[in-house]
Scaffold this active site. Structure first.
Site, PDB file in Angstrom:
ATOM      1  N   ASP A   7     -33.741  13.133 -40.192  1.00 21.93           N
ATOM      2  CA  ASP A   7     -33.138  11.847 -40.515  1.00 21.93           C
ATOM      3  C   ASP A   7     -32.230  11.466 -39.351  1.00 21.93           C
ATOM      4  O   ASP A   7     -31.203  12.115 -39.113  1.00 21.93           O
ATOM      5  CB  ASP A   7     -32.332  11.963 -41.815  1.00 21.93           C
ATOM      6  N   HIS A   8     -32.613  10.400 -38.627  1.00 19.24           N
ATOM      7  CA  HIS A   8     -31.884  10.048 -37.404  1.00 19.24           C
ATOM      8  C   HIS A   8     -30.471   9.554 -37.703  1.00 19.24           C
ATOM      9  O   HIS A   8     -29.623   9.485 -36.799  1.00 19.24           O
ATOM     10  CB  HIS A   8     -32.655   8.965 -36.636  1.00 19.24           C
ATOM     11  N   ARG A   9     -30.176   9.221 -38.955  1.00 13.63           N
ATOM     12  CA  ARG A   9     -28.825   8.816 -39.309  1.00 13.63           C
ATOM     13  C   ARG A   9     -27.864   9.994 -39.265  1.00 13.63           C
ATOM     14  O   ARG A   9     -26.645   9.807 -39.143  1.00 13.63           O
ATOM     15  CB  ARG A   9     -28.810   8.186 -40.706  1.00 13.63           C
TER      16      ARG A   9
END
Length: 410
Positions: A383-385
């Site tokens: 998850d790039h967040r």
């Protein structure tokens, strides 16, 4: 004095559950801690134990969806008088069924064409808000059903999950299916189970996350040697698998890269000090992810024993809610099906999941010569967040290093 048995909250965020069946009948003797009924939640179907000892005097809700905290039964002394409030007469109770029949009879009327109208209007609380259970609202959102057009059969006309399911079935585009299929073909329709609905909802949530994938190929020569020695060492016990070794290796890597051992919670990222690793397990009616806790502190043999126990409970339908909670990272292994590589879908709110393929003999160049070596492909979804590319790459690099030299992870 009689004890009212209320629907318990078995996990964080649980708002309601569906009673599948009672394991005791009215009039039966019940001991505290004895399995009393089967409850289907959005995560698992499990047996729920009795809160008290005595005689099961009344089953207020025979089956169906019930909100957390509602009275579903009464346990007391033989011959004791029982009074159950109206709030306990949820969908599925015998008393509620009789009440619904009477109510439908009162509501039935005749329209201008002389046709009988028995459908109840959707209930309103008076301020324009439709009375509906949380589960019914969620299903309505997922199916695109207008709650104002659904007849409620719950207490005071509240819309419950079964009402929305019936409305969705009526609205299904059966005509288009019939038109596209030959008239001689009988189409089999399977209604989604609670587990299947949960899988659909969670995977939809996962696809809303901005994810990226990282892939790496591992030489499994040393890892397979270590696994063989562990099997010989533990003889009659649970035989460690490559997955058990991989779980231990991932735990060691997660302790070095805490940013991967994380949950994304919208306004915050939670970093965990222990590696609680979920193992994706396929079962006949879906997929579950039981969790093995504190993997960084356990030996490979201990991980193997825990894995064997939770997998057995999963496949026999004996998982408890606690078995599925607290995961910080997930491993999904399809290698046993001959799948060489795949991309696993994120398991929210976890920030990463590792997809494991099959170990295959492949020709590779070693010191300028072509040799055949056991190779394994791993794919990490992040998850790039919560995780940046460099962090994910460093974690995956350590997993590769630990598998190619397992002693480094111990």
């Amino acid at each position: 004095m009689a004890t009212e048995i209320k629907l318990p909250r078995l996990g964080q965020g649980m708002e309601s559950g569906t009673i599948v069946k009672w394991l005791k009948s009215e009039g039966d003797q019940v001991e505290k801690g004895e399995p009393l009924y089967e409850l289907d939640t959005d995560k698992v179907t499990q047996e729920v134990e009795a809160d008290a000892s005595g005689v099961l005097l009344r089953i207020a809700v025979a089956e169906g969806e019930v909100a957390v905290g509602k009275t579903i039964a009464v346990i007391g002394e033989q011959g004791e008088a029982v009074e159950v409030g109206d709030d306990a007469q949820e969908e599925g109770s015998p008393a509620r069924a009789r009440e619904q029949d009477r109510e439908r009879g009162r509501q039935a009327s005749t329209d201008g064409h002389g046709e009988q109208v028995t459908e109840l209007e959707a209930p309103s609380s008076g301020n324009g808000r439709i009375k509906a259970s949380p589960l019914a609202r969620r299903i309505a959102r997922e199916r695109g059903i207008d709650l104002s057009a659904v007849a409620g059969t719950g207490p005071e006309g509240r819309v419950v999950a079964e009402d929305v399911e019936r409305a969705a079935a009526k609205a299904a585009p059966t005509a288009s299916v019939a038109a596209s299929a030959p008239s001689s073909v009988e189409v089999e329709v399977e209604q989604l189970s609670s587990m299947r609905k949960t899988i659909a909802r969670r995977l939809t949530e996962a696809w809303q996350a901005p994810v990226f994938q990282l892939g790496i190929t591992v030489d499994m020569g040393r890892a397979l040697e270590v696994r063989k020695r562990l099997v010989d060492l533990h003889g009659n016990g649970v035989k460690p698998t490559v997955s058990d070794l991989l779980t231990k290796v991932c735990a060691a890597a997660l302790m070095r890269h805490r940013g991967v051992n994380a949950l994304y919670k919208g306004e915050a990222i939670e970093l965990y000090p222990t590696a609680n690793i979920g193992i994706a397990v396929a079962i006949p009616n879906g997929l579950v992810v039981p969790v093995i806790r504190d993997c960084e502190h356990k030996t490979i043999a201990e991980i193997a024993a825990d894995r064997a126990a939770v997998v057995e409970r999963a496949r026999s339908g004996k998982l408890q809610q606690a078995d599925l909670e607290g995961g910080t990272f997930t491993i999904s292994n399809l290698g046993m099906f001959g799948i060489e590589r795949f991309i696993a879908v994120l398991n929210p709110p976890q920030a990463a999941i590792l997809a494991v393929g099959s170990t295959e003999e492949k020709p590779v160049a070693v010191d300028g010569e072509i040799v055949v070596r056991p190779r394994l492909e791993l794919t990490l979804t992040c998850d790039h967040r919560a995780i940046d590319g460099a962090t994910g790459a460093q974690f995956l690099g350590d997993v590769k290093a630990f598998l190619e030299e397992p002693g480094l992870a111990l």
